[in-house]
Design a protein around this motif. Structure first.
Motif, mmCIF file in Angstrom:
data_model
loop_
_atom_site.group_PDB
_atom_site.id
_atom_site.type_symbol
_atom_site.label_atom_id
_atom_site.label_comp_id
_atom_site.label_asym_id
_atom_site.label_seq_id
_atom_site.Cartn_x
_atom_site.Cartn_y
_atom_site.Cartn_z
ATOM 1 N N ALA A 1 0.820 -1.222 0.000
ATOM 2 C CA ALA A 1 0.000 0.000 0.000
ATOM 3 C C ALA A 1 0.854 1.273 0.000
ATOM 4 O O ALA A 1 0.644 2.159 -0.845
ATOM 5 C CB ALA A 1 -0.963 -0.011 1.185
ATOM 6 N N GLU B 1 2.505 1.670 -3.480
ATOM 7 C CA GLU B 1 1.623 2.169 -4.528
ATOM 8 C C GLU B 1 1.387 3.668 -4.382
ATOM 9 O O GLU B 1 1.289 4.400 -5.381
ATOM 10 C CB GLU B 1 0.287 1.417 -4.501
ATOM 11 C CG GLU B 1 0.391 -0.078 -4.773
ATOM 12 C CD GLU B 1 1.007 -0.386 -6.123
ATOM 13 O OE1 GLU B 1 0.808 0.404 -7.060
ATOM 14 O OE2 GLU B 1 1.713 -1.402 -6.255
ATOM 15 N N ARG C 1 -4.933 6.020 -2.243
ATOM 16 C CA ARG C 1 -4.092 4.941 -1.717
ATOM 17 C C ARG C 1 -3.645 5.234 -0.284
ATOM 18 O O ARG C 1 -3.587 4.318 0.535
ATOM 19 C CB ARG C 1 -2.878 4.750 -2.634
ATOM 20 C CG ARG C 1 -3.266 4.180 -4.004
ATOM 21 C CD ARG C 1 -2.118 4.212 -5.003
ATOM 22 N NE ARG C 1 -2.566 3.747 -6.317
ATOM 23 C CZ ARG C 1 -1.772 3.625 -7.365
ATOM 24 N NH1 ARG C 1 -0.498 3.941 -7.285
ATOM 25 N NH2 ARG C 1 -2.268 3.199 -8.529
#
Length: 336
Positions: A211, A214, A331
């Protein structure tokens, strides 16, 4: 003229906002289905079927296994990260799967791929990609390193061409770097950097949560978009002065993203170096295809400047930055 440009930017912004959900779904998208068949003993197999899902509804494709495999008990089903994962055990009526057929029902009707991995006793493994045009696989007598190499090369190529955020970073880099030699140095630095982290992460030498990775990939695109605006305003830019350093630094994070995709696929235990090498070569192939197409389009635009629609100077960097900022915020919110 200014009124026209304002209306143009307003319409373009509205289109961009309406397209964000689609672009977000495509960002770094590499969600093929996965069918893994693993032999634990001579007579029984463990089968994992992972398929993209929306909520609790999986994609309408189903594996048709060889008739020699008999289901034992009921499959277990879980939903994880937008995927339906079904695990089941089978008893084999024959000593070998060689020559038997595996089919993905419904695959001809959907636009997705299925990664098929078969792990047999005696260090024998088979890997391939089943597509809508070829949903049937006949298990060969012997494993082939060539088949493994081709399969992982294809996976790497498909991943980069479907990974919109990776391509958007490369596109922004192309808008900044001028001259063939600086461009080659920047692309080479990006390639070297993501190759290093891809290898390290896949081998377990580096472990970074996906996570935050990204989110940093999206941030790298925002950074380049800001750099493009600065350059077009006549200001100095670190990327323009040292493009290969910026490309190398952010390439490390993009490599972690590639490693995440490869971990989703899995790597044959006895073919790790080959799978890593050919997957990375596939990524470079897709990247080369993309760069070649963009450079060709730029060349065409320069040849026929009066024949094409004029795009306001700051439209592209604002569009790139807006999309990437949306990805980054979403994100960050997602992992916080």
């Amino acid at each position: 003229m200014r009124s026209f440009i304002r209306v143009y930017l307003l319409l373009a912004s509205a289109f961009m906002l309406s397209a964000l959900p689609v672009l977000n779904a495509m960002a770094d998208e590499f969600r093929p289905a996965l069918l893994n068949i693993k032999q634990h003993e001579a007579s029984w197999f463990e089968v994992t079927w992972k398929v993209p899902a929306a909520g609790e509804q999986g994609l309408a494709i189903y594996p048709q296994l060889p008739d020699s495999l008999e289901l034992l008990g009921q499959p277990t089903v879980i939903f994880v990260n937008g995927a339906r994962i079904e695990r089941s055990r089978y008893k084999s009526k024959t000593d070998s799967l060689a020559g038997q057929t595996i089919t993905i029902d419904g695959l001809r009707l959907v636009q997705t791929d299925v990664i098929l991995r078969i792990e047999l006793k005696g260090s024998v493994s088979h890997s391939t990609i089943l597509r809508p045009s070829s949903p049937v696989y006949v298990v060969p007598e012997q494993s082939s390193k060539l088949n493994v190499a081709i399969s992982y090369w294809q996976m790497g190529t498909v991943h980069i061409l479907e990974g919109i955020d990776h391509l958007l970073f490369v596109f922004a880099l192309l808008l900044i770097v001028s001259g063939l030699k600086p461009l080659v140095k920047a692309i080479t630095a990006f390639t070297l950097a993501h190759s290093i982290t891809l290898v390290f992460a896949t081998l377990g030498l580096v472990n970074v949560p996906s996570a935050p990775t990204e989110a940093l990939i999206a941030l790298s695109i925002v950074f380049l978009a800001v750099e493009i605006v600065r350059i077009r305003q006549g200001d100095s830019s670190i990327t323009q002065r040292y493009p290969w350093i910026v490309a190398f630094g952010f390439g490390l994070f993009h490599g972690l993203g590639f490693a995440g995709a490869l971990s989703e696929i899995g790597v044959p235990q006895h073919e790790v170096p080959l799978a890593l090498l050919t997957f990375n070569l596939g990524v470079e192939t897709g990247q080369l295809i993309f760069v070649s197409v963009i450079l060709l389009l730029i060349r065409i635009i320069k040849l026929f400047p009066d024949k094409l629609l004029h795009i306001p100077n700051h439209f592209l960097p604002h569009a790139i930055g807006g999309i990437a900022a949306f990805w980054m915020i979403e994100r960050v919110v997602g992992f916080m």
